[in-house]
Scaffold this active site. Structure first.
Site, PDB file in Angstrom:
ATOM      1  N   ASP A  67       0.830  -1.195   0.026  1.00  0.00           N
ATOM      2  CA  ASP A  67      -0.078  -0.062  -0.102  1.00  0.00           C
ATOM      3  C   ASP A  67       0.822   1.225  -0.055  1.00  0.00           C
ATOM      4  OD1 ASP A  67       0.868  -0.583   2.531  1.00  0.00           O
ATOM      5  OD2 ASP A  67      -1.004  -1.133   3.231  1.00  0.00           O
ATOM      6  N   ASN A 136      -7.921  -3.736  13.887  1.00  0.00           N
ATOM      7  CA  ASN A 136      -9.337  -3.753  13.397  1.00  0.00           C
ATOM      8  C   ASN A 136      -9.390  -4.794  12.630  1.00  0.00           C
ATOM      9  OD1 ASN A 136      -8.435  -2.604  11.251  1.00  0.00           O
ATOM     10  ND2 ASN A 136      -9.722  -0.888  11.095  1.00  0.00           N
ATOM     11  N   HIS A 138      -7.394  -5.220   9.794  1.00  0.00           N
ATOM     12  CA  HIS A 138      -7.052  -4.882   8.388  1.00  0.00           C
ATOM     13  C   HIS A 138      -5.728  -5.546   8.051  1.00  0.00           C
ATOM     14  CE1 HIS A 138      -5.038  -0.854   9.558  1.00  0.00           C
ATOM     15  NE2 HIS A 138      -3.984  -1.745   9.294  1.00  0.00           N
ATOM     16  N   GLU A 143      -9.896  -2.327   4.715  1.00  0.00           N
ATOM     17  CA  GLU A 143     -10.481  -2.070   6.258  1.00  0.00           C
ATOM     18  C   GLU A 143     -11.823  -2.907   6.375  1.00  0.00           C
ATOM     19  OE1 GLU A 143      -8.950  -0.527   8.306  1.00  0.00           O
ATOM     20  OE2 GLU A 143      -8.608   1.616   7.655  1.00  0.00           O
TER      21      GLU A 143
HETATM   22  C1  F6R Z   1       1.035  -1.489   6.068  1.00  0.00           C
HETATM   23  C2  F6R Z   1       0.043  -2.459   6.213  1.00  0.00           C
HETATM   24  C3  F6R Z   1      -0.820  -2.537   7.360  1.00  0.00           C
HETATM   25  C4  F6R Z   1      -0.012  -2.746   8.869  1.00  0.00           C
HETATM   26  C5  F6R Z   1      -0.849  -2.852   9.785  1.00  0.00           C
HETATM   27  C6  F6R Z   1      -0.285  -3.113  11.204  1.00  0.00           C
HETATM   28  O1  F6R Z   1       1.663  -1.705   5.010  1.00  0.00           O
HETATM   29  O2  F6R Z   1      -0.096  -3.459   5.347  1.00  0.00           O
HETATM   30  O3  F6R Z   1      -1.832  -3.398   7.305  1.00  0.00           O
HETATM   31  O4  F6R Z   1       0.618  -3.887   8.573  1.00  0.00           O
HETATM   32  O5  F6R Z   1      -1.447  -1.398  10.030  1.00  0.00           O
HETATM   33  O6  F6R Z   1       0.970  -1.783  11.408  1.00  0.00           O
HETATM   34  P1  F6R Z   1       1.686  -1.901  12.440  1.00  0.00           P
HETATM   35  O7  F6R Z   1       2.626  -2.980  12.208  1.00  0.00           O
HETATM   36  O8  F6R Z   1       2.245  -0.523  12.730  1.00  0.00           O
HETATM   37  O9  F6R Z   1       1.029  -2.333  13.893  1.00  0.00           O
END
Ligand code: F6R
Length: 241
Positions: A67, A136, A138, A143
């Site tokens: 992303d 959540n 994702h 989302e």
């Molecule tokens: C970012 C991504 C998100 C993160 C998720 C966890 O490229 O794919 O899905 O993996 O938000 O983020 P952290 O590791 O910062 O808790």
């Protein structure tokens, strides 16, 4: 789903880095799907070190990130391209033109998504997809919603996600409202998936991902349907199982 228990964050990072080490050593031309966020920072650091000290070789590999924020360019310190350059790409011997992220600066959403799908196809799909897990549920920026989106798409970030990512920005208002993300369909097409997760605050999401019903309200629950998923989690993240 295969579950690998780690003692703590360091141990989780080492176990995940080892899996990527094996993948790239056995298959030098691997296409790696990569994630940003706090969770993979430790494992990226190890991969950089192993490139210098253990001849880990990324020179034939390709990476495709999950992303990118809309409106942030590669030199913006809060863009995911900048994150990947700083935490991984500049520490390993990958060719820059073999590292891909969605174009956050594209003014045409449809075109940006189409182009990213074209890139994923032209690389021949993903061999190993690394994922983190949102509070959540994702994965990427898919989302909770009413459906599992198949392809790369533009997404409005939930308030929950914006708040949780605010730590990377000067102020919470600076967190972009929109992002591009690979779709669940493309993630599920990866041959192997490795999900890393740590910390007690992710324990409810881990429980629901592994034990809960498969529903787009908990996007990571779809991983129950993939034939080759390895979850590497520390004890705190597993505390509700
Ligand atoms: C970012 C991504 C998100 C993160 C998720 C966890 O490229 O794919 O899905 O993996 O938000 O983020 P952290 O590791 O910062 O808790």
């Amino acid at each position: 789903m295969r579950l690998i228990r780690a003692n703590d964050y360091r141990d989780m990072s080492k176990k995940a880095a080892n899996l990527i080490f094996s993948q790239v050593t056995l298959h030098p031309k691997s296409v790696l799907g990569l994630a940003t966020g706090s969770t993979p920072v430790g494992l990226y650091e190890l991969l950089g070190r192993w490139c210098r000290e253990k001849n880990l070789d990324f020179s034939h590999a390709t990476t495709i990130n999950l992303d990118e924020y809309q409106g942030l360019g590669p030199t913006d310190e809060t863009s995911y391209r900048y994150f990947m350059d700083t935490h991984l790409f500049h520490s390993i011997n990958i060719r820059e033109n073999r590292t891909f992220l969605p174009d956050g600066m594209s003014e045409n959403e449809e075109e940006a998504c189409r182009e990213y799908e074209r890139i994923i196809r032209s690389c021949g799909g993903i061999d190993l997809q690394l994922l983190g897990l949102g509070h959540n549920g994702h994965i990427g920026f898919n989302e909770p919603s009413g459906c599992f989106p198949a392809h790369t798409h533009a997404v409005a970030l939930s308030e929950n996600t914006r708040l949780s990512n605010a730590r990377f920005f000067k102020s919470p208002e600076d967190v972009p409202y929109k992002a591009y993300t690979m779709g669940i369909g493309s993630i599920m097409k990866a041959k192997k998936i490795v999900l890393v997760v740590n910390g007690e605050e992710k324990a409810p999401a881990v429980r629901d991902m592994i034990r809960g019903p498969i529903t787009p309200r908990m996007p990571a629950s779809v991983l129950q349907l993939h034939p080759d998923v390895t979850v590497i989690a520390d004890e705190a993240a597993l505390s509700l199982l």
